[in-house]
Design a protein around this motif. Sequence first.
Motif, short mmCIF file in Angstrom:
data_model
loop_
_atom_site.label_atom_id
_atom_site.label_comp_id
_atom_site.label_asym_id
_atom_site.label_seq_id
_atom_site.Cartn_x
_atom_site.Cartn_y
_atom_site.Cartn_z
N VAL A 1 0.89 -1.17 0.00
CA VAL A 1 0.00 0.00 0.00
C VAL A 1 0.92 1.21 0.00
CG1 VAL A 1 -1.80 1.30 1.19
CG2 VAL A 1 -1.81 -1.22 1.27
N ASN A 2 0.91 1.96 -1.09
CA ASN A 2 1.77 3.13 -1.20
C ASN A 2 0.98 4.38 -0.88
OD1 ASN A 2 3.75 4.99 -1.82
ND2 ASN A 2 3.31 4.95 -4.01
N ALA A 3 1.30 4.99 0.25
CA ALA A 3 0.66 6.25 0.65
C ALA A 3 1.69 7.38 0.70
CB ALA A 3 -0.03 6.08 2.00
N ALA A 4 2.83 7.17 0.04
CA ALA A 4 3.88 8.18 0.06
C ALA A 4 3.47 9.39 -0.77
CB ALA A 4 5.19 7.60 -0.48
N GLY A 5 3.83 10.55 -0.29
CA GLY A 5 3.54 11.77 -1.02
C GLY A 5 4.41 12.89 -0.49
N TYR A 6 4.65 13.85 -1.35
CA TYR A 6 5.48 14.98 -0.93
C TYR A 6 4.71 15.87 0.04
CZ TYR A 6 3.13 18.56 -3.77
OH TYR A 6 2.23 19.45 -4.27
N VAL A 7 5.44 16.60 0.84
CA VAL A 7 4.85 17.56 1.77
C VAL A 7 4.95 18.94 1.14
CG1 VAL A 7 4.99 18.57 4.07
CG2 VAL A 7 5.51 16.14 3.74
N PRO A 8 3.82 19.58 0.86
CA PRO A 8 3.86 20.89 0.19
C PRO A 8 4.58 21.96 0.98
CG PRO A 8 1.64 19.98 0.16
CD PRO A 8 2.45 19.12 1.08
N SER A 9 5.37 22.75 0.24
CA SER A 9 6.06 23.89 0.84
C SER A 9 5.38 25.20 0.42
CB SER A 9 7.51 23.93 0.37
OG SER A 9 7.56 24.21 -1.03
N PHE A 10 4.50 25.09 -0.59
CA PHE A 10 3.81 26.24 -1.18
C PHE A 10 4.75 27.16 -1.93
CE2 PHE A 10 1.08 24.63 2.15
CZ PHE A 10 -0.09 24.40 1.42
N ILE A 11 5.92 26.63 -2.29
CA ILE A 11 6.84 27.31 -3.20
C ILE A 11 6.78 26.51 -4.49
CG2 ILE A 11 9.23 27.98 -3.65
CD1 ILE A 11 9.58 28.04 -0.55
N ALA A 12 6.21 27.10 -5.52
CA ALA A 12 5.85 26.37 -6.73
C ALA A 12 6.98 25.50 -7.29
CB ALA A 12 5.35 27.33 -7.80
N THR A 13 8.17 26.05 -7.43
CA THR A 13 9.25 25.27 -8.02
C THR A 13 9.67 24.11 -7.12
OG1 THR A 13 10.85 26.86 -7.15
CG2 THR A 13 10.16 27.14 -9.45
N ASP A 14 9.69 24.34 -5.82
CA ASP A 14 10.03 23.27 -4.88
C ASP A 14 8.97 22.18 -4.90
OD1 ASP A 14 12.19 24.83 -4.22
OD2 ASP A 14 11.46 25.38 -2.22
N ASP A 15 7.69 22.57 -4.93
CA ASP A 15 6.61 21.59 -4.93
C ASP A 15 6.62 20.76 -6.22
OD1 ASP A 15 4.21 23.59 -3.09
OD2 ASP A 15 5.75 22.23 -2.40
N ALA A 16 6.89 21.40 -7.34
CA ALA A 16 6.96 20.66 -8.61
C ALA A 16 8.08 19.62 -8.55
CB ALA A 16 7.17 21.63 -9.77
N ALA A 17 9.23 20.01 -8.03
CA ALA A 17 10.36 19.09 -7.92
C ALA A 17 10.06 17.97 -6.94
CB ALA A 17 11.62 19.85 -7.50
#
Length: 153
Positions: free
Chosen positions: A72-88
């Motif tokens: 069960v994969n529930a991994a996900g990035y944690v948003p920083s609300f800095i567009a370029t960082d979030d995209a990466a």
Amino acid sequence: GASGRTGRLILQLLCQRSISTLAIASSQKSATKLEQAASGGRVAVATCDMRDDGARMRLRELMEQYAATDVVNAAGYVPSFIATDDAAAAEAVDFAGAVRLIEAAEDVRLSGRFVHVTSLLTELATPNLSYQVDQTSRPLRNCPATKMSHENV
């Protein structure tokens, strides 16, 4: 993804059902919290940063070591609300990391199910969507806020 909100809920349900579980966290700090939260359950905790190039091999080793049958994969990035960082971060964790996990499951010939849980792009189901998803659309700049709201964080 076991240390995030969704992952912890999944882990709690598995523990309640006495299902042997391998919970993977991206850092030792998160793994320590998982160990404390899962005390008394049939849970082994390990670390693997799915952003790392060696993650596929590490995940494969863990699946073999713990004789994994399902993922069960529930991994996900944690948003920083800095567009370029979030995209990466979305690219590294939600896409490339998920691919590494899928490839590791294929490598060990996983006998059970592979379940992928995500809240990304959940706004696409929202009525009155103000943009189109095609080559001429605006970037999904609201993705981090929507991800957080759909996860009730």
